[in-house]
Motif scaffolding. Structure first.
Motif, short mmCIF file in Angstrom:
data_model
loop_
_atom_site.label_atom_id
_atom_site.label_comp_id
_atom_site.label_asym_id
_atom_site.label_seq_id
_atom_site.Cartn_x
_atom_site.Cartn_y
_atom_site.Cartn_z
N HIS A 94 33.68 46.73 40.84
CA HIS A 94 34.30 45.68 41.64
C HIS A 94 34.27 46.08 43.12
O HIS A 94 35.33 46.35 43.72
CB HIS A 94 35.74 45.43 41.17
CG HIS A 94 35.87 45.15 39.72
ND1 HIS A 94 35.60 43.91 39.17
CD2 HIS A 94 36.18 45.98 38.67
CE1 HIS A 94 35.78 43.96 37.86
NE2 HIS A 94 36.12 45.20 37.53
N THR A 96 34.43 46.34 47.01
CA THR A 96 35.17 45.64 48.05
C THR A 96 34.72 46.19 49.40
O THR A 96 33.89 47.10 49.48
CB THR A 96 36.69 45.86 47.90
OG1 THR A 96 37.00 47.24 48.13
CG2 THR A 96 37.16 45.45 46.50
N GLU A 161 45.08 43.46 48.47
CA GLU A 161 44.49 42.83 47.29
C GLU A 161 43.70 43.83 46.48
O GLU A 161 43.79 43.87 45.24
CB GLU A 161 43.59 41.67 47.73
CG GLU A 161 42.95 40.92 46.56
CD GLU A 161 42.17 39.71 46.99
OE1 GLU A 161 41.57 39.06 46.11
OE2 GLU A 161 42.15 39.41 48.20
N CYS A 225 48.43 38.72 40.06
CA CYS A 225 46.99 38.98 39.98
C CYS A 225 46.24 38.41 41.18
O CYS A 225 46.61 37.37 41.75
CB CYS A 225 46.42 38.38 38.69
SG CYS A 225 46.79 39.36 37.22
N THR A 226 45.18 39.10 41.53
CA THR A 226 44.28 38.68 42.61
C THR A 226 43.02 38.06 42.00
O THR A 226 42.86 38.02 40.77
CB THR A 226 43.89 39.89 43.47
OG1 THR A 226 43.02 40.73 42.70
CG2 THR A 226 45.12 40.70 43.88
N GLN A 227 42.11 37.64 42.85
CA GLN A 227 40.83 37.11 42.36
C GLN A 227 40.05 38.19 41.61
O GLN A 227 39.25 37.89 40.72
CB GLN A 227 40.00 36.60 43.54
CG GLN A 227 40.52 35.30 44.15
CD GLN A 227 40.51 34.16 43.15
OE1 GLN A 227 39.51 33.92 42.46
NE2 GLN A 227 41.63 33.44 43.05
N ILE A 228 40.29 39.46 41.95
CA ILE A 228 39.57 40.55 41.29
C ILE A 228 40.09 40.79 39.88
O ILE A 228 39.32 40.99 38.94
CB ILE A 228 39.69 41.85 42.12
CG1 ILE A 228 39.10 41.67 43.51
CG2 ILE A 228 38.99 43.02 41.40
CD1 ILE A 228 39.35 42.85 44.44
N LYS A 230 42.32 38.87 37.91
CA LYS A 230 42.94 37.79 37.14
C LYS A 230 42.45 37.69 35.70
O LYS A 230 43.13 37.12 34.85
CB LYS A 230 42.77 36.46 37.86
CG LYS A 230 41.33 36.00 38.01
CD LYS A 230 41.28 34.69 38.80
CE LYS A 230 39.84 34.20 38.98
NZ LYS A 230 39.82 32.92 39.75
N TYR A 231 41.28 38.29 35.41
CA TYR A 231 40.77 38.25 34.03
C TYR A 231 40.95 39.58 33.29
O TYR A 231 40.51 39.72 32.15
CB TYR A 231 39.29 37.86 34.03
CG TYR A 231 39.05 36.46 34.58
CD1 TYR A 231 39.58 35.34 33.92
CD2 TYR A 231 38.31 36.27 35.74
CE1 TYR A 231 39.37 34.06 34.43
CE2 TYR A 231 38.09 34.99 36.24
CZ TYR A 231 38.63 33.89 35.58
OH TYR A 231 38.42 32.63 36.08
#
Length: 281
Positions: A94, A96, A161, A225-228, A230-231
Motif C-alpha cells: 500500500h 503512500t 491517514e 477507516c481510511t480509503q487504504i 476500509k476493506y
C-alpha cells in the motif's frame, strides 16, 4: 553536543545496526533531557568504525521499578523488529507518499559510570539513573519535530491517514493476533521515522506496553477507516462482555496499570477471535 570526560560509557552493543551491520559503543550525558513512565532519555554519541561513528544518538535507561537487565529489553527489541517487518510489507502493498520506517535500537551493557563532577575531591560515581552491568537501548537522534500520532490505549493525537491505516493493517496481516500502535516520531517530507512502537497482542509477549486484547479493542473503539484500510479485516466485538471504565490516554499505558477487569478480559480473550467491548462508563 558537549559530551564531557565524566560521561557514562557502554561496552560494544550486543546486536549490530540493521543498516550497516556494525556494533557501536556509546558515550552519553549524566543528565537526562526527557523521560516517561518507564525510561530516562539521554543525549549521546555513537563510537566505532561504522558510518554512525561520531553521530548523535539517544540512550534510553529503564527506571528502577521496571528493572534494567538484558531480558527486560528483549520485548522492546522484538516489538521494533516486528513493527519494521510489517512496515516494509505495508509500504510494498500500500505505497503512500511517505514510506514508514521504524528504528531498531542497539542494546548495550554499561561499562563506566561518570563521576558527579564539581569539586576535584568529589570523584564518586554518579549512579542516580544507571549503574555498571546494567543495559541500555540506543537509537539515532531523530532531527525534526517529534510527534505522537496515537497511543496504545486508543487515543488519536495527530491524524495521519497512512499511520491509522498501518495500525489497522497490522491487525489484518497478523490474522487478528496483534496491532502495532503507540506510533511516535518525525513526519519528514518523504518518510515517517518512528521509534518506541507498542504492540498489543493476545499473547502479551511485547513488554510493558503490550495491553493485550483490551488494547486491541481500545484501538478499534476509536479507529475510523481510511480509503487504504476500509476493506481490511475488522474485529468481531463480543457485546456480551463489556470492559467498563476504560478511557483512551494520550500518554503510553503500561501493564502495571492494568485494572483487574482488563487483566481478566485479556486472559479470557487470549485464544478467541472476538474481542471484548469497551466502555468509558
Amino acid at each position: 553536543m558537549g559530551i564531557s570526560p565524566s560521561s557514562h560509557e557502554t561496552l560494544m552493543s550486543s546486536n549490530k545496526c540493521v543498516c550497516c551491520n556494525r556494533s557501536y559503543w556509546i558515550l552519553f550525558e549524566r543528565e537526562h533531557f526527557s523521560h516517561g513512565a518507564c525510561r530516562w532519555a539521554f543525549r549521546g554519541t555513537y563510537n566505532g568504525d561504522g558510518k554512525h561513528g561520531g553521530s548523535k544518538c539517544v540512550a534510553k535507561v529503564f527506571k528502577a521499578k521496571v528493572a534494567r537487565h538484558y531480558n527486560n529489553w528483549v520485548p522492546d527489541l522484538a516489538a521494533s523488529e516486528q513493527a519494521q517487518r510489517m512496515a516494509k510489507s505495508f509500504n510494498k502493498e500500500h505505497p503512500t507518499s511517505r514510506p514508514i520506517q521504524f528504528i531498531t535500537p542497539l542494546i548495550c551493557k554499561m561499562d563506566k559510570i561518570g563521576d558527579h563532577g564539581g569539586f576535584l575531591w568529589i570523584r564518586d560515581e554518579d549512579e542516580r539513573y544507571v549503574k555498571k552491568q546494567e543495559w541500555v537501548a540506543v537509537e539515532p537522534f531523530i532531527d525534526g519535530e517529534y510527534k505522537k500520532f496515537n497511543s496504545n490505549s486508543g487515543a488519536v493525537l495527530e491524524w495521519s491517514e497512512a499511520l491509522a491505516a498501518f495500525s489497522h493493517y497490522t491487525y489484518n496481516a497478523s490474522d487478528r493476533e496483534l496491532i502495532v500502535c503507540d506510533l511516535q516520531g518525525v513526519r519528514a517530507r518523504n518518510y515517517y521515522s518512528l521509534t518506541d512502537p507498542a504492540i498489543c497482542s493476545r499473547d502479551q509477549i511485547y513488554g510493558p506496553t503490550d495491553m493485550g486484547a483490551t488494547g486491541i479493542s481500545q484501538f478499534f473503539e476509536k479507529h475510523r477507516c481510511t480509503q487504504i484500510c476500509k476493506y481490511f479485516a475488522k474485529p468481531e466485538i463480543d457485546n456480551s462482555y463489556i470492559v467498563k471504565g476504560l478511557q483512551p490516554k494520550r500518554s503510553s499505558s503500561y501493564t502495571f496499570e492494568l485494572t483487574r477487569v482488563q487483566s481478566t478480559a485479556n486472559r479470557d480473550f487470549k485464544n478467541r477471535k472476538t474481542l471484548p467491548a469497551i466502555s468509558e462508563f
